[in-house]
Design an enzyme around this catalytic site. Structure first.
Site, mmCIF file in Angstrom:
data_model
loop_
_atom_site.group_PDB
_atom_site.id
_atom_site.type_symbol
_atom_site.label_atom_id
_atom_site.label_comp_id
_atom_site.label_asym_id
_atom_site.label_seq_id
_atom_site.Cartn_x
_atom_site.Cartn_y
_atom_site.Cartn_z
ATOM 1 C CB SER A 1 -0.898 0.028 1.239
ATOM 2 O OG SER A 1 -1.579 1.261 1.349
ATOM 3 C CE1 TYR B 1 -4.417 -1.859 4.939
ATOM 4 C CE2 TYR B 1 -3.336 0.176 4.270
ATOM 5 C CZ TYR B 1 -3.949 -1.025 3.945
ATOM 6 O OH TYR B 1 -4.084 -1.388 2.620
#
Length: 280
Positions: free
Chosen positions: A147, A160
């Site tokens: 990501s 995250y």
């Protein structure tokens, strides 16, 4: 075409029951690969194989298996089951992930699960499948879904960010190991999607935002990038182009090289400087 993507080869996609994972499984099946979709048990997994079959895949060439990527024993059982039915794996897409939100002091109590799934699942999946792929002697491809948040680490979802930063570091190390291991015909790639409309990012929305790409768009970009030989597969979307992504990443790295405060892009003393630099 990458030699691992040949007709009749075998692919495993974790987190494959919806979103990017299902789009990737569909793409691979469309290339003629035999595909195993791995995901948590539930209606989405129950329906996933039927989606590929409805798109033209032979029923004998598709399997779906309930798997929790945080459990090493279940990932080993997945590898054993795929080999028993299809033979050696050529393509592994470690895609399973979660993003329930997080805070720095873990008031939600979900840091452990986020790290176990998003980072641990990719590490374990690679550790279990890669040695088997190398031993087969066949061309292989491991795609790990990272990501942009693991690179620029914006404030707001630290668990995250940490998990995806770990995916980046691990995948770089994995590729270094593979390219220096004698006889290995397996490669690793770091897949870095932009804003993609999936169940993970929907947040209650029922229609795709204009800024987002569809899973099919981002998967098409992924495999075009694989063909180019890219390791870092940095995907744009309808809001952020490649040049903007590059500048954001360079600014984040500059926090270290220029000795700025961490996350200076969001710091009140540096926000205007970042915006001005971005326009250059």
């Amino acid at each position: 075409m990458h030699s691992a993507l040949a007709n009749g080869n075998v692919a495993v996609v974790t987190g494959g029951a919806s979103g990017i994972g299902l789009a990737a499984a569909s793409h691979l099946a469309g290339l003629g690969l035999r595909v195993c979709i791995a995901d948590l048990p539930g209606p989405a997994l129950d329906a996933a194989a039927s989606v590929l079959i409805a798109q033209g895949a032979a029923e004998a060439d598709v399997m779906a298996l309930a798997t929790d990527v945080s459990d090493r024993a279940k990932l080993t059982a997945l590898a054993d089951a795929v080999e028993a039915r299809f033979g050696s794996v050529n393509v592994l897409m470690n895609n399973a992930g979660m993003q329930p939100g997080s805070s720095i002091f873990d008031a939600e109590g979900n840091w452990d699960r986020i790290l176990e799934v998003n980072m641990g699942g990719i590490i374990r999946g690679s550790q279990i499948f890669a040695p088997r792929m190398i031993a087969s002697g066949a061309p292989g491809l491991i795609i790990n879904t990272g990501s942009k948040q693991g690179i620029t680490t914006p404030p707001g979802d630290p668990a995250y960010n940490v998990s995806k930063a770990g995916v980046k570091a691990f995948t770089e190390a994995l590729q270094h190991e593979l390219r220096n291991r004698e006889g290995a015909r397996v490669e690793a790639r770091l897949f870095i999607p932009g804003f993609v409309y999936t169940p993970l990012t929907a947040n209650g929305r029922t229609e795709k935002p204009d800024d987002a790409w569809t899973p099919e768009q981002v998967v098409a970009f992924l495999f075009e990038s694989v063909e180019r030989g890219d390791f870092y597969i940095l995907c744009p979307d309808n809001d952020v182009d490649h040049a903007t992504d590059v500048k954001r990443i360079l600014w984040a790295a500059g926090d270290i090289t220029e000795n700025r405060p961490p996350l200076s892009r969001w710091h009140p003393d540096y926000g205007d400087a970042f915006k001005a630099w971005l326009k250059k």
